[in-house]
Each structure stands twice: as C-alpha cells, then as structure tokens.
Motif scaffolding. Structure first.
Motif, PDB file in Angstrom:
ATOM      1  N   LEU A  12      -2.222  -1.497  -4.709  1.00 28.29           N
ATOM      2  CA  LEU A  12      -3.510  -1.234  -4.056  1.00 28.29           C
ATOM      3  C   LEU A  12      -3.364  -1.160  -2.526  1.00 28.29           C
ATOM      4  N   ARG A  13      -2.331  -1.831  -1.996  1.00 32.78           N
ATOM      5  CA  ARG A  13      -2.093  -1.798  -0.553  1.00 32.78           C
ATOM      6  C   ARG A  13      -0.916  -0.906  -0.196  1.00 32.78           C
ATOM      7  N   ASN A  14      -0.424  -0.133  -1.163  1.00 35.15           N
ATOM      8  CA  ASN A  14       0.746   0.700  -0.890  1.00 35.15           C
ATOM      9  C   ASN A  14       0.342   2.170  -0.863  1.00 35.15           C
ATOM     10  N   PRO A  15       0.320   2.784   0.315  1.00 34.03           N
ATOM     11  CA  PRO A  15      -0.120   4.186   0.406  1.00 34.03           C
ATOM     12  C   PRO A  15       0.810   5.159  -0.309  1.00 34.03           C
ATOM     13  N   ILE A  16       2.051   4.718  -0.581  1.00 36.24           N
ATOM     14  CA  ILE A  16       2.969   5.584  -1.333  1.00 36.24           C
ATOM     15  C   ILE A  16       2.519   5.683  -2.788  1.00 36.24           C
ATOM     16  N   ALA A  17       1.867   4.629  -3.289  1.00 39.14           N
ATOM     17  CA  ALA A  17       1.387   4.624  -4.675  1.00 39.14           C
ATOM     18  C   ALA A  17       0.169   5.535  -4.795  1.00 39.14           C
ATOM     19  N   PRO A  18       0.075   6.332  -5.888  1.00 40.43           N
ATOM     20  CA  PRO A  18      -1.061   7.297  -5.989  1.00 40.43           C
ATOM     21  C   PRO A  18      -2.457   6.700  -5.866  1.00 40.43           C
ATOM     22  N   SER A  29       8.661  -8.575   1.425  1.00 36.55           N
ATOM     23  CA  SER A  29       7.784  -7.681   0.667  1.00 36.55           C
ATOM     24  C   SER A  29       6.561  -8.465   0.181  1.00 36.55           C
ATOM     25  N   PHE A  30       5.580  -7.780  -0.379  1.00 35.87           N
ATOM     26  CA  PHE A  30       4.312  -8.409  -0.755  1.00 35.87           C
ATOM     27  C   PHE A  30       4.457  -9.282  -2.004  1.00 35.87           C
ATOM     28  N   GLY A  31       5.311  -8.870  -2.935  1.00 38.52           N
ATOM     29  CA  GLY A  31       5.469  -9.631  -4.191  1.00 38.52           C
ATOM     30  C   GLY A  31       4.217  -9.521  -5.052  1.00 38.52           C
ATOM     31  N   VAL A  32       4.071 -10.441  -5.988  1.00 39.71           N
ATOM     32  CA  VAL A  32       2.833 -10.503  -6.783  1.00 39.71           C
ATOM     33  C   VAL A  32       2.196 -11.850  -6.518  1.00 39.71           C
ATOM     34  N   GLN A  33       1.078 -11.842  -5.811  1.00 38.40           N
ATOM     35  CA  GLN A  33       0.360 -13.084  -5.579  1.00 38.40           C
ATOM     36  C   GLN A  33      -0.725 -13.222  -6.652  1.00 38.40           C
ATOM     37  N   TYR A  34      -1.070 -14.475  -6.980  1.00 39.44           N
ATOM     38  CA  TYR A  34      -2.083 -14.738  -8.005  1.00 39.44           C
ATOM     39  C   TYR A  34      -3.207 -15.574  -7.426  1.00 39.44           C
ATOM     40  N   GLY A  50      -6.171 -16.715 -11.946  1.00 43.61           N
ATOM     41  CA  GLY A  50      -5.139 -15.994 -12.696  1.00 43.61           C
ATOM     42  C   GLY A  50      -5.091 -14.489 -12.517  1.00 43.61           C
ATOM     43  N   ARG A  51      -5.808 -13.981 -11.534  1.00 48.67           N
ATOM     44  CA  ARG A  51      -5.743 -12.533 -11.338  1.00 48.67           C
ATOM     45  C   ARG A  51      -4.521 -12.183 -10.492  1.00 48.67           C
ATOM     46  N   GLY A  52      -3.714 -11.266 -11.003  1.00 53.90           N
ATOM     47  CA  GLY A  52      -2.509 -10.864 -10.280  1.00 53.90           C
ATOM     48  C   GLY A  52      -2.843  -9.825  -9.224  1.00 53.90           C
ATOM     49  N   MET A  53      -2.085  -9.885  -8.130  1.00 56.02           N
ATOM     50  CA  MET A  53      -2.274  -8.898  -7.057  1.00 56.02           C
ATOM     51  C   MET A  53      -0.911  -8.268  -6.734  1.00 56.02           C
ATOM     52  N   PRO A  54      -0.468  -7.326  -7.599  1.00 55.12           N
ATOM     53  CA  PRO A  54       0.813  -6.667  -7.331  1.00 55.12           C
ATOM     54  C   PRO A  54       0.613  -5.524  -6.324  1.00 55.12           C
ATOM     55  N   TRP A  55       0.064  -5.871  -5.162  1.00 52.16           N
ATOM     56  CA  TRP A  55      -0.491  -4.849  -4.279  1.00 52.16           C
ATOM     57  C   TRP A  55       0.533  -4.066  -3.468  1.00 52.16           C
ATOM     58  N   GLY A  56       1.777  -4.534  -3.474  1.00 50.96           N
ATOM     59  CA  GLY A  56       2.814  -3.760  -2.778  1.00 50.96           C
ATOM     60  C   GLY A  56       3.559  -2.832  -3.729  1.00 50.96           C
ATOM     61  N   ARG A  95      -9.340  -6.601  -1.582  1.00 56.01           N
ATOM     62  CA  ARG A  95      -9.614  -5.244  -2.063  1.00 56.01           C
ATOM     63  C   ARG A  95     -10.571  -4.520  -1.104  1.00 56.01           C
ATOM     64  N   ALA A  96     -11.628  -5.229  -0.691  1.00 54.49           N
ATOM     65  CA  ALA A  96     -12.639  -4.601   0.182  1.00 54.49           C
ATOM     66  C   ALA A  96     -12.045  -4.241   1.538  1.00 54.49           C
ATOM     67  N   VAL A  97     -11.143  -5.081   2.038  1.00 55.70           N
ATOM     68  CA  VAL A  97     -10.602  -4.853   3.385  1.00 55.70           C
ATOM     69  C   VAL A  97      -9.466  -3.836   3.376  1.00 55.70           C
ATOM     70  N   TYR A  98      -8.517  -3.987   2.432  1.00 58.75           N
ATOM     71  CA  TYR A  98      -7.282  -3.202   2.522  1.00 58.75           C
ATOM     72  C   TYR A  98      -7.295  -1.901   1.737  1.00 58.75           C
ATOM     73  N   GLU A  99      -8.104  -1.822   0.671  1.00 59.77           N
ATOM     74  CA  GLU A  99      -8.066  -0.589  -0.124  1.00 59.77           C
ATOM     75  C   GLU A  99      -8.522   0.631   0.687  1.00 59.77           C
ATOM     76  N   PRO A 100      -9.611   0.511   1.490  1.00 57.91           N
ATOM     77  CA  PRO A 100     -10.006   1.680   2.288  1.00 57.91           C
ATOM     78  C   PRO A 100      -8.936   2.091   3.314  1.00 57.91           C
ATOM     79  N   LEU A 101      -8.259   1.080   3.897  1.00 55.08           N
ATOM     80  CA  LEU A 101      -7.165   1.399   4.840  1.00 55.08           C
ATOM     81  C   LEU A 101      -6.064   2.172   4.117  1.00 55.08           C
ATOM     82  N   THR A 102      -5.686   1.664   2.941  1.00 53.42           N
ATOM     83  CA  THR A 102      -4.613   2.316   2.182  1.00 53.42           C
ATOM     84  C   THR A 102      -5.001   3.747   1.824  1.00 53.42           C
ATOM     85  N   GLN A 103      -6.260   3.917   1.438  1.00 56.44           N
ATOM     86  CA  GLN A 103      -6.729   5.259   1.074  1.00 56.44           C
ATOM     87  C   GLN A 103      -6.675   6.200   2.280  1.00 56.44           C
TER      88      GLN A 103
END
Ligand SMILES: CCCCCCCCCCCCCC(=O)SCCNC(=O)CCNC(=O)[C@H](O)C(C)(C)COP(=O)(O)OP(=O)(O)OC[C@H]1O[C@@H](n2cnc3c(N)ncnc32)[C@H](O)[C@@H]1OP(=O)(O)O
Length: 201
Positions: free
Chosen positions: A83-89, A62-67, A71-77, A13-21
C-alpha cells in the motif's frame, strides 16, 4: 515483533495511500511525458525536494510486515501488494470461501516488457504472490520453493484478471496453480510448490 496500535492501520492508510497513488501517477507521467527540458528540470527539483522532506525520518531498513494489536497485517512495502510502495500496482487479492484467490489489476506503462505488453517478470511476480496467497496459512508462512511459469501468449498492457488455488498438500509442501487472463483468453499459467520451513513459523 512490536505490535502497533489498532488505529494505526486506518491512520496509515489515510495518510500514505494517497501519497503512494500520487507517486504512481508520477512514475507513469515520467515514462510517458513529452514536455520540454525546462519543465523536466523543474519537476526534478520538486521531486528531489519531496524526497528530501520524506527522508527526514525513515525506518532503518525495509518496511517488513507490521501488525496491529488486533492482528491486522500491514505488508505495506511489499513489491506487488504494498500500500506504501508506488512500484506495486497494487495487487488487491480477494479470497473465496474455498481458499482460492483472485485479483483484477490495471497494468500500465510502468510494467512494459515487449512493446505494449506486460513484462514476463511482472507476470511471474503477480502469479508468485497469488499462488503464495492461496498457499498461505496464518502464522505458518510458506516460501516459494519452485515456481514454473508458462507464457502462452503475449499479455497486452491493461486490465488483467488472475486466479490461483491449492491443488494438494504434502507435508510441509503446498502445491498451487494459477493463471492470468484478459479479454483475449488465458495468457500465462503457473504452478508452484510452497514450503513451510521447519522452525520458521
Ligand atoms: C498480512 C500479512 C501478509 C500476508 C501475505 C500472505 C501471502 C504471502 C504470499 C507470499 C508470496 C511471495 C513468496 C515469496 O516471494 S518467498 C521468497 C522467495 N523464496 C525464497 O526465498 C525461498 C528460499 N528458500 C528457502 O527458504 C528454503 O530452501 C525452502 C523454504 C524453500 C525449503 O526449506 P527447508 O530447508 O526447510 O526445506 P527442506 O530441505 O527441509 O525440504 C522440505 C521439503 O520441501 C522440499 N523442497 C525444498 N526446497 C524446495 C524447493 N525449492 N522447491 C520444491 N520443493 C522443495 C524438499 O524436497 C522436502 O520435501 P520432501 O523431500 O520432504 O518431500
């Protein structure tokens, strides 16, 4: 499925969210810029260089959902919550104690259909995710079987509020309803049937 280390969620989250934003801002500026062709060419070269650097190491598909192991899901694509998809709002879905869900989201130039208004496919995408989220049960994924969307009025770009809730269960099927609204009232309503396919838990 390989479980990821617990700290990967916060690190990722710390690394990729700012890039995506930043890329989201780039998308908006790409649509709305009025700078000259020299500047456009310069930006294009920078963007190409960025894509080249990021492509040095990629997951195969594709990124898929990694856990993570806790148990925390990361549906980041994901196209709408990723969270890692710039197309997503991205859509951030909040859950009430009764299982109903809601979101508040800002939708700008990248989501335009009719001039100044939200594209109907984007409204359907948001409602699909919202209704799917309220129908969702951990470890029992429900797929959208049928989604019916009624566009009552054009939705202006800007802040949109969405809500969804389950209305009934019938065996493997969950029926959910929801809507999108803004300061002008309820704009789009939807109902959906979400199906838990046998043997695909
Ligand atoms: C952190 C981790 C992530 C968290 C994310 C959480 C949120 C997730 C949000 C995700 C949001 C995004 C979500 C997405 O984008 S999901 C992506 C879009 N959807 C799909 O791709 C689904 C494709 N279709 C299928 O996989 C199957 O056909 C399904 C699963 C639909 C049925 O499969 P299956 O072959 O096993 O079913 P069955 O034949 O045994 O029938 C069983 C019952 O279902 C009834 N039926 C069948 N089809 C339909 C239909 N189309 N509408 C209404 N009803 C239907 C049928 O009459 C029967 O009822 P009954 O006769 O017994 O009464």
């Amino acid at each position: 499925m390989e479980e990821r280390p617990v700290d990967e969620f916060d690190y990722g989250r710390a690394v990729y969210e700012p890039l995506t934003q930043s890329v989201r801002q780039l998308i908006d500026a790409t649509i709305r810029t009025e700078v000259g062709e020299d500047t456009v060419a310069k930006v294009q070269a920078l963007v190409d260089e960025g894509a080249r650097l990021l492509s040095e190491r990629l997951v195969p598909e594709s990124f898929g959902v990694q856990y993570t192991r806790d148990g925390r899901g990361m549906p980041w694509g994901n196209a709408i919550i990723g969270l890692r998809n710039p197309i997503a709002p991205p859509l951030v879905i909040e859950r009430n104690r009764d299982g109903s869900v809601w979101c508040d989201v800002e939708l700008g130039a990248a989501y335009e259909g009719p001039p100044g208004c939200l594209h109907g496919g984007i409204s359907a995408l948001i409602l699909d995710q919202l209704l799917g989220a309220t129908a969702h049960r951990p470890a029992q994924p429900a797929f959208t079987g049928t989604l019916t969307v009624r566009y009552q009025r054009p939705t202006r770009l800007g802040r949109v509020h969405g809500e969804a809730r389950v209305v009934r269960h019938d065996g493997v099927k969950t029926y959910a309803v929801g809507h999108l609204e803004n300061g002008e009232g309820i704009m789009v309503v939807a109902e959906g049937v979400f199906v838990r396919p046998a043997g695909r838990a």
